[in-house]
Design an enzyme around this catalytic site. Structure first.
Site, PDB file in Angstrom:
ATOM      1  N   TRP A 144      71.378-107.645  12.494  1.00  0.00           N
ATOM      2  CA  TRP A 144      71.522-106.307  13.064  1.00  0.00           C
ATOM      3  C   TRP A 144      70.190-105.611  13.336  1.00  0.00           C
ATOM      4  O   TRP A 144      70.141-104.615  14.028  1.00  0.00           O
ATOM      5  CB  TRP A 144      72.326-105.416  12.096  1.00  0.00           C
ATOM      6  CG  TRP A 144      71.861-105.556  10.674  1.00  0.00           C
ATOM      7  CD1 TRP A 144      72.410-106.344   9.706  1.00  0.00           C
ATOM      8  CD2 TRP A 144      70.725-104.924  10.078  1.00  0.00           C
ATOM      9  NE1 TRP A 144      71.683-106.246   8.538  1.00  0.00           N
ATOM     10  CE2 TRP A 144      70.647-105.377   8.740  1.00  0.00           C
ATOM     11  CE3 TRP A 144      69.774-104.007  10.538  1.00  0.00           C
ATOM     12  CZ2 TRP A 144      69.650-104.956   7.855  1.00  0.00           C
ATOM     13  CZ3 TRP A 144      68.770-103.596   9.672  1.00  0.00           C
ATOM     14  CH2 TRP A 144      68.721-104.072   8.341  1.00  0.00           C
ATOM     15  N   ASN A 145      69.084-106.115  12.756  1.00  0.00           N
ATOM     16  CA  ASN A 145      67.856-105.314  12.765  1.00  0.00           C
ATOM     17  C   ASN A 145      67.201-105.205  14.141  1.00  0.00           C
ATOM     18  O   ASN A 145      66.530-104.220  14.439  1.00  0.00           O
ATOM     19  CB  ASN A 145      66.854-105.846  11.732  1.00  0.00           C
ATOM     20  CG  ASN A 145      66.551-107.317  11.900  1.00  0.00           C
ATOM     21  OD1 ASN A 145      67.328-108.077  12.478  1.00  0.00           O
ATOM     22  ND2 ASN A 145      65.419-107.747  11.386  1.00  0.00           N
ATOM     23  N   GLY A 221      69.152-114.892  10.717  1.00  0.00           N
ATOM     24  CA  GLY A 221      69.700-114.212   9.552  1.00  0.00           C
ATOM     25  C   GLY A 221      69.074-114.722   8.271  1.00  0.00           C
ATOM     26  O   GLY A 221      67.949-115.210   8.259  1.00  0.00           O
ATOM     27  N   GLU A 243      66.466-119.272  12.667  1.00  0.00           N
ATOM     28  CA  GLU A 243      65.364-118.316  12.454  1.00  0.00           C
ATOM     29  C   GLU A 243      65.779-117.494  11.247  1.00  0.00           C
ATOM     30  O   GLU A 243      66.583-116.582  11.348  1.00  0.00           O
ATOM     31  CB  GLU A 243      65.167-117.462  13.703  1.00  0.00           C
ATOM     32  CG  GLU A 243      63.844-116.715  13.721  1.00  0.00           C
ATOM     33  CD  GLU A 243      63.950-115.309  13.180  1.00  0.00           C
ATOM     34  OE1 GLU A 243      63.643-115.129  11.967  1.00  0.00           O
ATOM     35  OE2 GLU A 243      64.328-114.415  13.933  1.00  0.00           O
ATOM     36  N   LEU A 244      65.217-117.857  10.090  1.00  0.00           N
ATOM     37  CA  LEU A 244      65.690-117.330   8.821  1.00  0.00           C
ATOM     38  C   LEU A 244      64.703-116.322   8.244  1.00  0.00           C
ATOM     39  O   LEU A 244      63.864-115.781   8.944  1.00  0.00           O
ATOM     40  CB  LEU A 244      65.964-118.491   7.859  1.00  0.00           C
ATOM     41  CG  LEU A 244      66.906-119.567   8.440  1.00  0.00           C
ATOM     42  CD1 LEU A 244      67.097-120.709   7.453  1.00  0.00           C
ATOM     43  CD2 LEU A 244      68.233-118.969   8.850  1.00  0.00           C
ATOM     44  N   CYS A 277      62.289-109.430   9.654  1.00  0.00           N
ATOM     45  CA  CYS A 277      61.992-110.722   9.029  1.00  0.00           C
ATOM     46  C   CYS A 277      60.509-111.066   9.111  1.00  0.00           C
ATOM     47  O   CYS A 277      59.974-111.758   8.243  1.00  0.00           O
ATOM     48  CB  CYS A 277      62.833-111.821   9.665  1.00  0.00           C
ATOM     49  SG  CYS A 277      62.619-111.987  11.452  1.00  0.00           S
TER      50      CYS A 277
END
Length: 473
Positions: A144-145, A221, A243-244, A277
Site C-alpha cells: 500500500w505504501n 511486500g 521485491e521484499l 522498503c
C-alpha cells in the site's frame, strides 16, 4: 473492480470500507473479491492474451504512451486519493503520480526494443535465432505504501512485453490502483489486458496461485508473505519476481559533509512516515562526527510538521493503520528497554486528536543484536550508532539477511567505490537517498528478493527466450 473491460461489483455483493488514516473515518468502500471474481479475471486475461501477444509493438507503445498522458493529466485527482487512502503528504503523492506516469512512458519505448539476436553458426547452412516472447498471464500483488507506482512497475512492462495482467492492490489503497486501471481502459487497452480485483487477499491469492494459466507472479511486500508465495508458485512452476523488505544501512564516513548528510538522511527516513522498503534505517556514523550528525539530524526532525497530508504545509502524515502504530510504538519501547537512548520523538503527538500519528523518532546507541537493528522498522524510527573503521562497519552493515538498499556519504571517490562495492545490496546510493527511477533497475539480494523492476531489465522479467535452430535445405 475492473474485469474484462467492465467496472463490476463482487459476485457476493460484499464491500468493505477504506479508512483515511489521518481521520480514522471511512472515505468510501470497494468490493470484496471472491474466488469467482478472481477466476473471471484470469479467464478475461487468458482470452485477451491471445490477441495482445500478437499486437505489434508500435501499437502497444502508442497505447502505453496514452496511459502515461492520462495519468499526468489527472495528477491532482489521483494524488488526493493516494493521500486520503494512506496518509502521505500531498507533495509526496504528486511525486508518486509523476513517477508513475514516467514508468508508463518508459515502457512505451521499451515495447519497441525487445531485440532478438543471431548467434553465428558452425557452418553456412545453419541459422541460430533467439527471440523473446511474452510469458503469458501475469498476476501482480502490491503493498500500500506506493499504491500506484508499485503497480505501474508491473503493469507497464508486462503490457509492453505483450502479457496480460490480473492485479490485486492492497486492501488499504485500492482506489488509487483502480484510477490507474481506468486510465489503461480509456487509453484503449483491449478488454481483459488489465484487470483489477480488490479486497482481502486469501480468496484471490489462492485461486491465482493454483491456476496454471497464470505463468508469472510479481509481488511487492514483506519477506514472510514473499516466501509463502514462492512456495505456492512451485506447484505450477510460475516465474516469480520478488521485491521484499529491507533494513537499509547508511554509512557516514568522517570526511562527509555531515550537515548535508544528516538533512538528506532524515528527510528520506521520514518520507511516507518511514513506511518505505528502501528507507534508510540503520545509520552508522563515524565516531568523530557522531555528535555533529545527531545534532543536525535532531534539528532537521524538530522542524518537521505532522498532520493531515492534504495540508500542503505538512511534512509527515500518519502511519497507515492502527496495527502499524501499535507495532512502531512497541518497537520503540523495546529499544529503550534494551538500552538505547532516545534523542527525540518516541511517542504519539499530543496536539493531534485523531489519526494514526507517531512523532519522527531518533534513537541512538542501539545494540547491533537489538530488535531495532535486526527487525525492519517500517515506520518513523531512525537508529543511529557509531563505528571506528571501514572493515568493522561493512561487516555490521552486511550482517542482516536484508539486501535491498544501502547508502553512503563521503567526499572521497576512492572510498565511494570501495564502500559501494563492499555493500551487499541491490541498490546503493552514494551521497544521495534517491533509490529508483523509471530508467534504473530496482530490486534486492539475499532475502530482499530477486528480479528487477524498472530500466531495460524490467521488461525481461516478462519475456521467455526462444531459440530456433534453422537448417537451410
Amino acid at each position: 473492480m475492473l474485469i474484462n473491460g467492465e467496472l463490476v461489483e463482487s459476485a457476493s455483493g460484499q464491500r468493505y470500507d477504506v479508512i483515511n488514516p489521518a481521520t480514522e473515518e471511512p472515505i468510501g468502500s470497494v468490493p470484496q473479491a471472491t474466488t469467482a471474481d478472481a477466476q473471471a479475471a484470469i479467464d478475461a486475461a487468458s482470452v485477451a492474451f491471445r490477441q495482445w501477444r500478437n499486437t505489434d509493438p508500435w501499437e502497444r507503445a502508442r497505447r502505453l504512451r496514452r496511459v502515461s498522458i492520462l495519468i499526468a493529466e489527472r495528477t491532482d485527482e489521483i494524488a488526493e486519493l493516494i493521500t486520503e487512502e494512506i496518509g502521505k503528504p500531498i507533495a509526496e503523492s504528486k511525486g508518486e503520480v509523476h513517477a508513475t506516469s514516467e514508468v508508463f512512458d518508459w515502457y512505451a519505448d521499451e515495447a519497441r526494443r525487445i531485440y532478438g539476436t543471431i548467434i553465428p553458426a558452425r557452418n553456412g547452412n545453419v541459422r541460430h535465432q533467439v527471440t523473446f516472447e511474452p510469458v503469458g498471464v501475469v498476476a501482480a500483488f502490491t503493498a500500500w505504501n506506493f499504491p500506484i507506482l508499485l503497480m505501474a512497475r508491473k503493469i507497464a512492462p508486462a503490457v509492453a512485453a505483450g502479457c496480460t495482467i490480473v492485479c490485486r492492490p492492497s486492501e488499504e489503497a485500492p482506489g488509487a490502483t483502480l484510477a490507474i486501471a481506468k486510465c489503461c481502459m480509456e487509453a484503449g487497452l483491449p478488454d481483459g489486458v488489465v484487470n483489477v480485483v480488490t479486497g482481502m487477499p486469501q480468496l484471490v491469492t489462492d485461486c491465482v496461485m493454483a491456476d496454471e494459466r497464470v505463468r508469472k507472479i510479481s509481488f511487492t511486500g514483506s519477506v514472510p508473505v514473499g516466501k509463502h508465495l514462492v512456495r505456492q508458485s512451485a506447484e505450477t512452476i510460475k516465474r516469480v519476481t520478488m521485491e521484499l523488505g529491507g533494513h537499509a544501512p547508511v554509512i557516514v564516513h568522517p570526511d562527509a559533509d555531515v550537515e548535508m548528510a544528516a538533512r538528506a538522511c532524515m528527510q528520506a527516513k521520514f518520507r511516507n512516515a518511514g513506511q518505505v522498503c528502501a528507507s534508510p534505517t540503520r545509520f552508522y556514523v563515524h565516531e568523530t562526527v557522531l555528535d555533529a550528525f545527531l545534532q543536525a539530524a535532531r534539528d532537521t526532525v524538530t522542524e518537521m510538521r505532522l498532520g493531515n497530508g492534504l495540508d500542503p504545509e505538512v511534512d509527515m502524515g500518519p502511519l497507515v493503520n492502527s496495527r502499524r502504530l501499535d507495532e512502531v510504538s512497541a518497537l520503540v519501547e523495546r529499544s529503550l528497554e534494551e538500552g538505547a537512548d532516545l534523542i527525540c520523538g518516541g511517542k504519539q503527538p499530543e496536539t493531534i486528536g485523531s489519526g494514526y500519528f507517531y512523532e519522527p523518532t531518533i534513537i541512538a546507541h542501539a545494540k547491533d543484536d537489538s530488535s531495532l537493528m535486526t527487525e525492519e522498522p517500517f515506520g518513523p524510527i531512525a537508529a543511529v550508532s557509531s563505528f571506528k573503521d571501514f572493515d568493522e562497519v561493512i561487516e555490521r552493515a552486511n550482517a542482516l539477511e536484508f539486501g535491498l538498499c544501502a547508502y553512503t556519504f563521503t567526499q572521497s571517490l576512492e572510498l565511494a567505490h570501495k564502500t559501494s562495492s563492499a555493500l551487499e545490496a541491490g541498490v546503493v546510493g552514494v551521497n544521495t537517498m534517491i533509490a529508483s527511477s523509471a530508467e534504473t533497475p530496482f530490486g534486492g539480494t539475499k532475502q530482499s528478493g530477486w528480479g528487477r523492476e524498472g530500466s531495460f531489465l524490467g521488461i525481461e522479467e516478462y519475456l521467455n527466450a526462444k531459440y530456433v535452430h534453422l537448417a537451410l535445405v
